[in-house]
Scaffold this motif. Structure first.
Motif, mmCIF file in Angstrom:
data_model
loop_
_atom_site.group_PDB
_atom_site.id
_atom_site.type_symbol
_atom_site.label_atom_id
_atom_site.label_comp_id
_atom_site.label_asym_id
_atom_site.label_seq_id
_atom_site.Cartn_x
_atom_site.Cartn_y
_atom_site.Cartn_z
ATOM 1 N N CYS A 213 0.889 -1.658 -0.288
ATOM 2 C CA CYS A 213 0.134 0.573 -0.068
ATOM 3 C C CYS A 213 0.997 1.185 0.021
ATOM 4 O O CYS A 213 1.719 1.515 1.124
ATOM 5 C CB CYS A 213 -0.845 -0.133 1.271
ATOM 6 S SG CYS A 213 -1.990 1.271 1.595
ATOM 7 N N CYS A 216 0.277 3.365 4.083
ATOM 8 C CA CYS A 216 0.800 2.680 4.910
ATOM 9 C C CYS A 216 1.826 1.823 4.864
ATOM 10 O O CYS A 216 2.245 0.933 5.313
ATOM 11 C CB CYS A 216 -0.174 1.735 5.930
ATOM 12 S SG CYS A 216 -0.552 0.753 5.415
ATOM 13 N N CYS A 239 -5.857 -1.588 0.585
ATOM 14 C CA CYS A 239 -5.160 -2.050 1.416
ATOM 15 C C CYS A 239 -6.611 -2.401 2.481
ATOM 16 O O CYS A 239 -6.867 -2.002 2.926
ATOM 17 C CB CYS A 239 -4.450 -1.160 1.916
ATOM 18 S SG CYS A 239 -2.883 -1.423 3.590
ATOM 19 N N CYS A 242 -5.183 -0.495 5.879
ATOM 20 C CA CYS A 242 -5.680 1.366 6.417
ATOM 21 C C CYS A 242 -6.878 1.035 5.267
ATOM 22 O O CYS A 242 -7.364 2.156 5.896
ATOM 23 C CB CYS A 242 -4.770 1.937 5.731
ATOM 24 S SG CYS A 242 -4.667 2.548 4.402
ATOM 25 N N THR A 244 -7.057 2.256 2.429
ATOM 26 C CA THR A 244 -6.600 3.161 0.873
ATOM 27 C C THR A 244 -7.094 2.737 -0.376
ATOM 28 O O THR A 244 -6.770 1.139 -0.594
ATOM 29 C CB THR A 244 -4.825 3.365 0.928
ATOM 30 O OG1 THR A 244 -4.817 3.936 2.053
ATOM 31 C CG2 THR A 244 -5.068 3.958 -0.486
HETATM 32 ZN ZN LIG Z 1 -3.115 0.631 3.589
#
Ligand SMILES: [Zn+2]
Length: 251
Positions: A213, A216, A239, A242, A244
């Motif tokens: 990702c 993160c 992801c 997190c 995303t």
């Molecule tokens: Zn992430």
């Protein structure tokens, strides 16, 4: 090694002005008695747990020069010099520029370049909260609040009375701001429109396998469908750590 990510918040002293009257319409400042300066900074490195503070009384110069932030600025300069990415709430409009103006005033050269992430900009870009103040975002997201303070009275005790107890209170307040900033950032980062690609700060040989990702660096990501970006159909990834969404190689 990955990017050095710095969360930072500063407290500044008010400008001391002279005026012929205390109430409008004649309350204009006629001259400046003392310019603003930095009182303290609280900061946290993303890979460390503790929030630290550095304040004027930490430096021997404070004993004789209560309003001189040169040595504090040197410490902040060093932090920025080390950082690849600097995260602050309203940092682009306030903290970074305020620090820069104190750095140049005190005779410092620019710190080595770093990118900034402004949580106020992320918040404004993605949400319609009633208020984008850090305290309110913390409340909406149940991540905590800023510590209440006595406002002007606290600043006066610090700047004019040099009261050690007031300094302690302000430290606690400033520390909580950075702790809250870090928590709020963790929650809102997958909503950021142009978050820097953290993986690019890592040497190619140190990058984890798979499709990490960009926000993160987690490798717990899934390929989910296709996205059209930069005039191409690309794999779309999500992801799991997190949240995303990001685009990958052309399909
Ligand atoms: Zn992430």
């Amino acid at each position: 090694m990955g990017p050095k990510v710095l969360f930072i918040d500063i407290e500044t002293a008010p400008v001391i002005l002279a005026s012929w009257a205390t109430r409008p319409p004649y309350a204009d400042a006629v001259y400046v008695l003392r310019d603003t300066y930095i009182l303290m900074a609280s900061y946290k490195w993303a890979d460390e747990r503790t929030v630290k503070t550095i304040a004027l009384p930490d430096f021997p110069r404070y004993r004789r020069h209560k309003h001189d932030d040169t040595h504090l600025c040197r410490a902040i300069h060093k932090l920025l010099d080390t950082a690849d990415i600097c995260i602050a709430h309203n940092g682009d409009a306030f903290d970074v520029k305020k620090i820069n103006s104190r750095l140049i005033t005190n005779g410092f050269k620019p710190p080595s370049p770093y990118k900034t992430i402004d949580t106020l900009k992320i918040s404004r870009g993605a949400f319609k909260f009633d208020s984008n103040k850090l305290d309110n975002i913390g409340r909406y997201l149940k991540e905590g609040r800023k510590l209440p303070n006595t406002g002007a009275a606290l600043w006066k005790s610090v700047c004019e009375d040099h009261d050690p107890k007031a300094w302690k209170t302000m430290r606690r307040y400033c520390k909580q701001d950075t702790a809250l900033l870090a928590r709020v950032y963790e929650r809102i980062k997958p909503w950021a429109k142009n978050h820097p690609d953290m993986g690019l700060y890592r040497a190619y040989r140190d990058r984890p396998p798979g499709v990490p990702c960009p926000t993160c660096e987690s490798t717990n990501t899934q390929r989910r469908g296709v996205i059209v970006k930069l005039k191409m159909r690309r794999h779309r990834h999500h992801c799991q750590a997190c949240g995303t969404w990001f685009s990958g190689k052309p399909v």
